[in-house]
Scaffold this motif. Sequence first.
Motif, PDB file in Angstrom:
ATOM      1  N   THR A 101       1.155  -0.816  -0.277  1.00 59.50           N
ATOM      2  CA  THR A 101      -0.034  -0.177   0.058  1.00 59.50           C
ATOM      3  C   THR A 101       0.964   1.448   0.291  1.00 59.50           C
ATOM      4  O   THR A 101       2.713   1.209  -0.150  1.00 59.50           O
ATOM      5  N   GLU A 125     -13.312  -5.999  -1.515  1.00 57.74           N
ATOM      6  CA  GLU A 125     -12.440  -4.643  -1.533  1.00 57.74           C
ATOM      7  C   GLU A 125     -11.294  -4.277  -3.184  1.00 57.74           C
ATOM      8  O   GLU A 125     -11.279  -5.182  -4.003  1.00 57.74           O
ATOM      9  N   TRP A 179      -8.529  -2.282  -5.805  1.00 57.03           N
ATOM     10  CA  TRP A 179      -7.619  -1.676  -5.703  1.00 57.03           C
ATOM     11  C   TRP A 179      -7.103  -1.376  -6.633  1.00 57.03           C
ATOM     12  O   TRP A 179      -6.879  -2.379  -7.678  1.00 57.03           O
ATOM     13  N   ARG A 206      -0.338  -0.182  -4.385  1.00 55.52           N
ATOM     14  CA  ARG A 206      -1.910  -0.853  -4.343  1.00 55.52           C
ATOM     15  C   ARG A 206      -2.817   1.134  -3.133  1.00 55.52           C
ATOM     16  O   ARG A 206      -2.022   0.906  -2.610  1.00 55.52           O
ATOM     17  N   TYR A 207      -2.998   1.305  -4.158  1.00 58.18           N
ATOM     18  CA  TYR A 207      -4.621   2.390  -3.621  1.00 58.18           C
ATOM     19  C   TYR A 207      -5.714   1.617  -3.182  1.00 58.18           C
ATOM     20  O   TYR A 207      -6.372   0.873  -4.681  1.00 58.18           O
ATOM     21  N   PRO A 208      -6.956   2.545  -2.924  1.00 53.67           N
ATOM     22  CA  PRO A 208      -8.034   1.718  -2.257  1.00 53.67           C
ATOM     23  C   PRO A 208      -9.532   2.397  -3.739  1.00 53.67           C
ATOM     24  O   PRO A 208      -8.761   3.934  -4.058  1.00 53.67           O
ATOM     25  N   ASP A 238     -12.129   7.924  -3.869  1.00 54.38           N
ATOM     26  CA  ASP A 238     -11.000   7.317  -4.256  1.00 54.38           C
ATOM     27  C   ASP A 238     -10.765   7.206  -5.356  1.00 54.38           C
ATOM     28  O   ASP A 238      -9.752   7.550  -6.136  1.00 54.38           O
TER      29      ASP A 238
END
Length: 357
Positions: free
Chosen positions: A87, A115, A117, A126-128, A134
């Motif tokens: 992350t 979820e 990503w 990785r980004y939410p 987001d």
Amino acid sequence: MKKIYVLLLGACLSSLPFFFAIPSKAAALNERLSGRILLSVEEHGEAWYIAPVTKSRSYLGHAETALHFLQSKALGIKNAQLFEIPTESEVLQENTALRQRLSGAVLLQVESHGEAWYVNPTDLKRYPLKTAEDALFIIKTFGLGISLSNLSSIPIEQTIAGAVSLLYPPFVAQAPLGDWSDPRQADGCEEASTLMAIAWARGEALSPQTALNKIIEMSDWEESVYGYFRDTSVQDTANRLLHQYEHFDTYSIENNANAERIKQVLAQGNVVITAINGTLLGNPYYRGSGPLRHMILIIGYDAAQDEFILHDPGTQFGGSMWFPVSRVENALQDYYSGDQVPVGPPRTAMIVISKPT
């Protein structure tokens, strides 16, 4: 009604850390930019996603639609593999091959609660991607500026997720620089709609200054030839502005315009100029209740929301606005040509604009 999120980006484009033009090199841009999000810097900052598998671009639309579209592209991944991709706050050096292979992909955490990503190609982290906020963060933070000519060289996969839409036409208000006191601009919706449609069809840019000059020239020409420039019907707008003045002929006029026919036309890759009663549209940026005689450019259809996407030249903030299909259809109303003549009996019509072959 929802405004496209790129309008929100407009004020902050200059602050984007990765915001620069991409030079054209021998290597195919779609290969080099696989997985990236691109911003069309010569228009209004429209965002496009380059799918890692197809290497083609998809238009993202507003923040909510961008979220749903990117999530629809997600690849399932187990936790053991996902946790090998760091992350933003983590530092992991292992398994760089996995991270490079999934660069630019959207991943779905199948062993948890589903979820999503996004694996950013520039840092392989990785980004939410759980909310519209987001999606907006990812676009603002990692969006890469690209010129219109370079963007056009990348093939289109599809546009808005679950929607029919087109290559993004340039937007200008009928008072491009805000001088609503000039009657040629205050009544220039037909001219502005025509200019936007033709610029799209010809693949040309349309700056506010160019639009202003053209609107004034067109209005003065109408005054000299027909004795007035205010309020031209759908038929006269096509004949006078498209055919006679602009010498543009890849269009057709259809009477009895309705929502279903407009959807079909958009699905065929065309845009639509149509006349409306602006008081029934409910654009919150109109002064007062809105114009009784007005013309707009419809550029897309969002099937998920059942909304038309349109350029409304009657306000500086009229680019890429979402309105319910039922409201747009209810507002459809052609009118007689002339200076403040009665609107006439209820009737609808539209001009279908196609790109020259």
